[in-house]
Motif scaffolding. Sequence first.
Motif, mmCIF file in Angstrom:
data_model
loop_
_atom_site.group_PDB
_atom_site.id
_atom_site.type_symbol
_atom_site.label_atom_id
_atom_site.label_comp_id
_atom_site.label_asym_id
_atom_site.label_seq_id
_atom_site.Cartn_x
_atom_site.Cartn_y
_atom_site.Cartn_z
ATOM 1 N N LYS A 68 1.703 12.661 -0.605
ATOM 2 C CA LYS A 68 1.794 13.904 -1.386
ATOM 3 C C LYS A 68 1.779 15.109 -0.458
ATOM 4 O O LYS A 68 2.562 16.043 -0.611
ATOM 5 C CB LYS A 68 0.609 13.991 -2.350
ATOM 6 N N ASN B 100 -2.999 6.547 1.496
ATOM 7 C CA ASN B 100 -1.560 6.746 1.658
ATOM 8 C C ASN B 100 -1.001 7.683 0.606
ATOM 9 O O ASN B 100 -0.155 8.524 0.880
ATOM 10 C CB ASN B 100 -0.827 5.404 1.562
ATOM 11 N N LYS B 101 -1.481 7.510 -0.633
ATOM 12 C CA LYS B 101 -0.984 8.331 -1.723
ATOM 13 C C LYS B 101 -1.220 9.812 -1.423
ATOM 14 O O LYS B 101 -0.342 10.653 -1.585
ATOM 15 C CB LYS B 101 -1.677 7.924 -3.024
ATOM 16 N N ARG B 102 -2.451 10.086 -0.942
ATOM 17 C CA ARG B 102 -2.800 11.466 -0.634
ATOM 18 C C ARG B 102 -1.889 12.011 0.476
ATOM 19 O O ARG B 102 -1.347 13.113 0.384
ATOM 20 C CB ARG B 102 -4.270 11.514 -0.196
ATOM 21 N N THR C 137 2.942 -2.945 -8.969
ATOM 22 C CA THR C 137 2.001 -2.122 -8.219
ATOM 23 C C THR C 137 1.041 -3.082 -7.521
ATOM 24 O O THR C 137 1.187 -4.298 -7.640
ATOM 25 C CB THR C 137 1.191 -1.203 -9.141
ATOM 26 N N SER D 62 -4.445 2.228 0.149
ATOM 27 C CA SER D 62 -3.433 2.679 -0.776
ATOM 28 C C SER D 62 -3.741 4.097 -1.271
ATOM 29 O O SER D 62 -2.856 4.950 -1.346
ATOM 30 C CB SER D 62 -3.378 1.695 -1.934
ATOM 31 N N GLU E 56 0.821 -1.211 0.000
ATOM 32 C CA GLU E 56 0.000 0.000 0.000
ATOM 33 C C GLU E 56 0.855 1.261 0.000
ATOM 34 O O GLU E 56 0.361 2.341 -0.294
ATOM 35 C CB GLU E 56 -0.924 -0.002 1.237
ATOM 36 N N ILE F 134 6.246 12.350 -2.049
ATOM 37 C CA ILE F 134 6.152 12.027 -3.474
ATOM 38 C C ILE F 134 5.537 13.222 -4.187
ATOM 39 O O ILE F 134 4.950 14.101 -3.562
ATOM 40 C CB ILE F 134 5.295 10.760 -3.750
ATOM 41 N N GLN G 263 4.343 1.163 -3.711
ATOM 42 C CA GLN G 263 4.039 1.383 -5.127
ATOM 43 C C GLN G 263 3.994 2.873 -5.485
ATOM 44 O O GLN G 263 4.209 3.234 -6.634
ATOM 45 C CB GLN G 263 2.718 0.711 -5.485
ATOM 46 N N HIS G 264 3.744 3.728 -4.497
ATOM 47 C CA HIS G 264 3.633 5.155 -4.809
ATOM 48 C C HIS G 264 4.976 5.795 -5.107
ATOM 49 O O HIS G 264 5.043 6.864 -5.686
ATOM 50 C CB HIS G 264 2.952 5.889 -3.657
ATOM 51 N N TYR G 265 6.061 5.144 -4.647
ATOM 52 C CA TYR G 265 7.375 5.734 -4.910
ATOM 53 C C TYR G 265 7.830 5.489 -6.347
ATOM 54 O O TYR G 265 8.790 6.077 -6.793
ATOM 55 C CB TYR G 265 8.413 5.164 -3.933
#
Lengths: 321, 502, 149
Positions: free
Chosen positions: A315, A310-312, A112, A307, A101, A320, A104-106
């Motif tokens: 950022k 986490n991305k939010r 992914t 996931s 989770e 990222i 993959q964002h890196y």
Amino acid sequence: MKKINVLFAALIALLAAMPGLTTADNFPQRPIELIVPFGAGGTTDVFARSFARVLGKYLPHEQRVVVVNKPGGATTIGMSVLAAAKPDGYTLGLSPSGTIEVMQHYGRTRWTADSFEPILAVLDIPASINVLDSSEFENYAQWKQYVEANPGKFTFTTSGATGGSAHLAMEQFMEKTGLKLRHIPFEGHAASQAAVLGGQVMGSFAMPNLHQGGEIRPLVFLTDAKPLGDDYADTPVGSSLDTPVTASFPMGVFAPKGIPADRVAILHDAFKAAMDDPDVIRFYETSGLPRVYQDGETFAAGIRQRSAANKRLLKQMGLIK
Amino acid sequence: MEILASFDFVASFFAIALGLFVGMLLGALPGLGMIIGITLLLPLSYSMDPASSILMLLAVYQGAEYGGSISAIVLKIPGTAMAAPIMFDGVPMAENKSPGKALAYSLYGSTFGGLFGGAVLIFFSEPVARFALKLADPEIFWLSGLGLFAVVTLGGGNVSKTAISVILGLFVGTMGIDLFSGIPRFTMDSPSLLEGPNLIAVVVGLFAISEVLNMNTKNMNLSFKFEKKDMKTSLTFREMLQTVKAMFAGSFIGSVIGVLPGVGSVISSWLAYSGVKKLSRQPETFGKGNPEGIAGPDASNNATVGGALLPFLALGIPGSASIAIIAGAFIIHGITPGPQMIRNNPELINALYIGFIFTTIGMFFMGRFMTTLFAKALVTPNALLAPAIVASSLMGVYSSSGNFFDIWLMLGLGVVAFFLRKLDYSVAGFILALVLSPIIEKSFRRALVITDGDFSAFYSRPYSQVLLVIIAGMILYMFYGQIRNLMKARARKNSDKLAANH
Amino acid sequence: MHYRILDLTVFIALAALGAMIIYQSYELPAGFGGDMGSGYFPRILGWMLIGFCVLGAVSSLFSKAVHEFSIPMAWQVAGTVVLMALFIWSWSTFGYFYLQLAVFLFVLLTFYRASVGINAKSLGLNALFAVIVSVAFYVVFNHFMYVNV
């Protein structure tokens, strides 16, 4: 050389398919590899091995399951091997979903979350906000009062790095409740536990001691799961707070994407049956970890949802772009 | 005697013997360290009683610490970064005097250290573990700095090249995901470097592969010839007495430092080497085969086993990577590691205490038996030895990670190290710096993160002040020694001149 | 080759590495909350590396000891490296570790013992040694450790 390789693989595949052309009925024909993305001896490894010991009983043809350790790269090495494996059900992985989770964002991995087919979750690792047993904070309300009065004063560890799944879960907690805490990264559970006991940091967000009279007092579980037994029956869970917060750290079985649905079903049923095996149940009980089952779809949906969150957060923190 | 009743002697005896054998063998084979040994035997522990299985794994740990010294002395390939200081005196003694004696000093030192560590474990676990918790990042920073300081001053040879070796080690140690920002550093976008380079691959490449290449520069079909009595691994009472002081100092340093999670097991033998050298009456013979230089660091290596076990048994915090794997055996048997272990399972902990002492004594006898076999490696021609080392290295690195990247890394580093060793760079300094680098950087940065950027954390705490005084003392002592040497040299020159004038 | 020339070349290469470390360290994120950032420590190391390279180069230029740098039996060293690289490549491409290991060990041994003379007896001995080592590894690793290679 590549051509020879392909030819070779094709030949082997043909040979493997020969004995019975009705593959589904005959799966598995040979031992299944269960990749553990950690070294031997850790919780995930010990779990994988106790499952592997009994799984033979529940698989057709009583096939063996062999645990293979592929440690390193914060689980990315093991998961890369799994993602690159043939989706034929003979290579599986047992891993906490947390790193999938996050990592993959890196954009530095060759996979992914979509590279994997979650088969089922066998465990939800409980995690609570803890302070020392000798601390002045008797319960969540007292602690919250202190943190509100002293924003950014309370230091805690998650036994992991900045931007790890546990840290991100705490960031989400802070965002929802408006509390301000300071995360101090530590290299692993042992170091962070020593830091809490030695008073270097004021608290932790981790699994509490799995017994009564420990040196660590949990104030609130952010996971719905709690350790087995009655020791922490009175400790509140995150979803019952005024501003509900729920974190989840499931551990489950993954296959490479593209595995035939009938094999998923066979594997799922075998693992599910193994969860009810007396030997495995005894292992859950002695290790104090809650036996939380999720079917593949629920598990996958949870991974997608965490996931995205986490991305939010990553950022927002500028980790990222 | 209730303790003894719950202790299955026969099972434990065989478990310890098996553990020692596997540990010594894998410790001595290049590339196959104790971690692999413990992993190898972990599956067996499912079917054993808890005390026997844990003792077996501890026996692997003890045996491997000593086994690493065997290959350091005999093959010039230390099994671990911890065994590297043994080479300073072990190799010259084995080459010039007698390999059996060098191994004997190592074995006696290891046994002494193991017993010392065991005694500390039995009598002081709780208070020592509590004290170790009080040491926080600033102290860890100073301690690891002290370790680094010890290497640079030990180095001899070319100072700038030793310093460069250490800096390179520190740099390679920063590769991988940065704990404080979560961002990978210097990984060249390779997932295999996300946690930094695989340490086993680096150690094997730098020592084993470069040593194999070094063997290639000589006639491979010659072998040393030794008298049979030179292979005997026993010491006379007088020889033992000579090194008692060194063994005691080494054991003390090993067991005290070994308690600290993370730092201890790495720097103890280095600190022991420099400590023993300072205490010795003949510091000038160090590096030329001084027995104290073998027995001291070896004692400290084995004393750390008890030291690393101590915070684990008392508080459930593993003191080293190996103990962390052994913790898996506790979990398998349904014992949750933690401070409650002593309360809930006193008979187990007592059995472990007693068994630990037996493990050490067993190591002595097993060592006497196995060492003679290993000393024979010296008379095996390199033409046979080199391929065997290569095979063992490949196997060891692959089984540590199952990653071909690490195999290529091993080969590449081996070639580079071969050339740099010819140019007088310090491979040992590089390795220690590599292991210490993350500890130094993290403790430094974390101390500042916790205090929100307040540098006074490094000198305001009483423990830090004690360490600072020790470091200042060491630096002053070093300068004093240098000045005294200079004065002596000048005095000699003057008297030479006088003599010439007459 | 002249020892000093090689020495200086290595210093220059290492100093260049130092410069690269410093350059790359500026791309790393700055820290927050008391932290000095990911690039701080590597940057110091980069500068120190350059500093000691200059120091070493100066002392090398002024040192009086002059000698040749040579590697005795360099062909044997190079041969070992090439054989190892070939083996690793072949292993990672085709698999069958133990089978290939036996062949590799046999070739390596024959290469080392060529000066003693190649005849049926020595070849047989080499093969025996290669097989014994490979089988020993196979038994230990495949049957006790479940390391699949």
